[in-house]
Structure formats: C-alpha cells, structure tokens
Design a protein around this motif. Structure first.
Motif, mmCIF file in Angstrom:
data_model
loop_
_atom_site.group_PDB
_atom_site.id
_atom_site.type_symbol
_atom_site.label_atom_id
_atom_site.label_comp_id
_atom_site.label_asym_id
_atom_site.label_seq_id
_atom_site.Cartn_x
_atom_site.Cartn_y
_atom_site.Cartn_z
ATOM 1 N N TYR A 117 0.827 -1.209 0.000
ATOM 2 C CA TYR A 117 0.000 0.000 0.000
ATOM 3 C C TYR A 117 0.865 1.264 0.000
ATOM 4 C CZ TYR A 117 -2.928 -3.797 1.579
ATOM 5 O OH TYR A 117 -3.553 -5.022 1.683
ATOM 6 N N VAL A 145 -2.359 5.350 -3.838
ATOM 7 C CA VAL A 145 -2.749 5.466 -2.433
ATOM 8 C C VAL A 145 -2.284 6.822 -1.887
ATOM 9 C CG1 VAL A 145 -2.419 4.547 -0.109
ATOM 10 C CG2 VAL A 145 -2.746 2.990 -2.038
ATOM 11 N N VAL A 149 -2.828 5.923 4.464
ATOM 12 C CA VAL A 149 -2.933 4.595 5.069
ATOM 13 C C VAL A 149 -3.184 4.801 6.562
ATOM 14 C CG1 VAL A 149 -1.700 2.470 5.649
ATOM 15 C CG2 VAL A 149 -1.435 3.482 3.375
ATOM 16 N N VAL A 189 -7.334 2.174 3.695
ATOM 17 C CA VAL A 189 -6.505 2.755 2.638
ATOM 18 C C VAL A 189 -7.370 3.691 1.800
ATOM 19 C CG1 VAL A 189 -5.224 2.249 0.515
ATOM 20 C CG2 VAL A 189 -4.890 0.818 2.541
ATOM 21 N N ARG A 221 -7.539 5.717 -1.743
ATOM 22 C CA ARG A 221 -6.995 5.874 -3.096
ATOM 23 C C ARG A 221 -7.629 7.074 -3.802
ATOM 24 N NH1 ARG A 221 -6.794 0.272 -2.322
ATOM 25 N NH2 ARG A 221 -4.759 -0.630 -2.864
#
Length: 335
Positions: free
Chosen positions: A34, A40, A43, A53, A55
């Motif tokens: 990740y 991304v 996190v 996560v 995105r």
C-alpha cells in the motif's frame, strides 16, 4: 490527485505511474504494497488493528488485514523511529517525516482509547507541474493563466482548503513556476513541500526533547530564513498561532511568498484567520491589517465532482474594522 491526462497513441499501452520506495524495515512489510502503490494517498491503522486505505475516493477497509495490539504498537514505534523520533509511554504522540515527503503520525494508549493508531500521508510519487494539474482537471486554461500571472508578478499567496484538498500539491506546482534564478526558502512544521526548482532550501521545526530542550520553533526559523536572502519565503501549513509567523514573514517586504491554511470554504477564510490570530494574541483589527498588507491573493481548493479543483481566487480588502475577500479577475502588481 487524479492521474494526469496523457495522450496515448491508438493501440499503445497507457503509461504506468512510478511506484514509491518506502523505507526498508521489517515492521513495514505488511504495509509495503500500500505504501508503494502510487494511487494510495493515505494509510490508517486503527486501534482495533484494522487497516484503511484511501486511493482518492475515501478511506476503505482492507479485508483480511489485521494487527494484534502488540504488533500494532511495534509498528507505530518503528514508524516514528524511522523519522528520528521516539514513541513510548512518556511521549505517546509523535509526528515525523520519512524520505520522499511521507508524513507519519502515531498515538499510543492510553491517549488512544483502543490500541495504537498510525496515520500515514503519502504524496504523489510525481512532482506535478501546473500543466499536469490542469490536465488532471484542477482548473481550466483561464485559471491557469491567472495562477501563472500571480507567480510572475510576485504576489504573496495564501492557499486554503480542507484536509486532502490539494493545498500542498498546488502550492508546490505554483512555486515550481518561479524563475530558476530565484532562491526559495520554505519553513514547515513537518517538511512536506517538494518543489521542482533548482534552488529550494528547506527548513523544518524541531520538537523539544523529554527534558524540554533542543526545540526549534517556526518563529525562530522565520528569523533564520530572513538572514538567508530568500527571493520567495514560504511558511507552510498554519494550524495555530504560527499564522503570526506567516503574516509577519510576508510583511517583511519579501514579495512572492506563500503559505497554506485549512478552511472549509473561501467565505470561511476570514473567520478562520481571525481565530488563528486570536491564538497568537492578536485582535480582529490587527489580523485584518496584517492580512490585507501581507496577502495579495487567496486561492481556495476543494473537492468537486470527485476531483480536486481550484474553487476561487480572491483578494483581501479592509471592511470596517475587519476584512473580507473580493473576487478579482486580474493581479497586475505585486502584493
């Protein structure tokens, strides 16, 4: 930020974005896919050991990923240690920067009510230019011309917006438009600005140690920066009384400077700065005079239709004992 639009010949494969290279540490092994993913942006490890996560479309849980309390604590401690600071029961909260501009914040119990918390902010692996941001839909051609005029005319800029709206990304792109012969000095609590410019000097504040010694404040760094002959002086994100340092720096006769401030809407910017000024011991009249003198243009960014956009550009003007923002179509002079 959405991926910049690139013209691809018919039948050719779409270009791939470069992957990040996160620190090589065993504690980060389960997060590496990740952290390396260029799409991304954030996190999160929550106190219950769950992983989320983002995105660009909001934080989503990662199914099948979990961390036991001891493992989550070890990951939090290791993450902060990689940035050169210590996290333990005596110092249960810490904020650090990894190489590449990755920002990490961690909190341990009992400050966190249900286990260790880790928040990792991941900048785009690219350093997008204004052209890149325009192709990504952040603004149209007319706005791009106005933004370039602001930089060329050395107007002092304040970029505002909510968390994750693209303030730092836009500011870095704007500063990248500065002439190569200009010296840019940036001052930040945690250094995040990555500017595609040949003469960029970065200063970062330092927290005091457990004995309360060794701290270097933003105010101290502003004074140091003024001795470094900056052509453009930039004080990064202001969340509290450091707004005093931003406005003071931009009122020293150094045109072309900039900073960022959180605000949910462009109409909220005056109230937001007045609140921050109060934390610095300034009354509303003082804030008004300082802002109008220091800031030539406010650029507000936010999310619209699922992407980051420039939502307004305005000029601060005095209004009674306070100040307000008025729309302006041209910025021919300096601030």
């Amino acid at each position: 930020m959405p991926q910049p639009f690139v013209v691809v010949p018919r039948g050719a494969a779409a270009p791939t974005r470069p992957r990040r290279t996160p620190p090589d540490h065993p504690a980060l092994a389960s997060l590496r896919p990740y952290l390396a993913d260029p799409d991304v942006t954030d996190v999160f490890i929550n106190g219950d050991g769950a992983l989320f996560v983002d995105r660009g479309d909001g934080a989503r849980p990662v199914e099948g990923w979990s961390a036991e309390p001891d493992a989550a604590r070890a990951l939090a401690v290791a993450s902060i240690a990689l940035g050169g600071r210590h996290l333990d029961d005596a110092t249960p909260c810490a904020d650090v920067r990894w190489e590449g501009g990755i920002r990490v914040h961690a909190v341990l119990p009992p400050i966190s009510c249900a286990g260790a918390l880790v928040s990792i902010r991941l900048p785009a692996p690219e350093r997008p230019s204004l052209d890149d941001l325009g192709r990504a839909g952040m603004f149209d051609a007319a706005t791009a011309s106005r933004l370039r005029a602001l930089v060329a005319n050395r107007v002092n800029l304040l970029v505002t917006g909510a968390t994750g709206a693209g303030k730092t990304t836009l500011l870095a792109a704007l500063l990248g438009e500065a002439a190569a012969a200009e010296r840019i000095v940036t001052i930040e609590d945690v250094a995040e600005l990555r500017i595609d410019h040949p003469h960029h000097v970065r200063l970062e504040a330092r927290q005091p140690n457990l004995e309360g010694a060794g701290g270097v404040t933003l105010a101290r760094l502003v004074r140091e920066a003024l001795r470094m002959r900056p052509d453009r002086l930039v004080v990064g994100e202001c969340r509290g009384e450091e707004v005093r340092e931003l406005l003071t720096a931009l009122n020293t006769g150094h045109d072309g400077g900039a900073g960022t401030v959180h605000a949910s809407g462009i109409r909220d910017v005056p109230a937001r700065l007045e609140a921050l000024g109060a934390l610095a011991g300034w009354d509303g009249r003082t804030v008004a005079r300082q802002v109008v003198s220091a800031i030539g243009a406010v650029i507000h960014v936010g999310r619209a239709d699922g992407s980051r956009r420039v939502l307004g550009i305005a000029r601060p003007v005095l209004a009674g004992d306070g100040w307000e923002l008025e729309e302006a179509s041209d910025f021919e002079g300096g601030s």
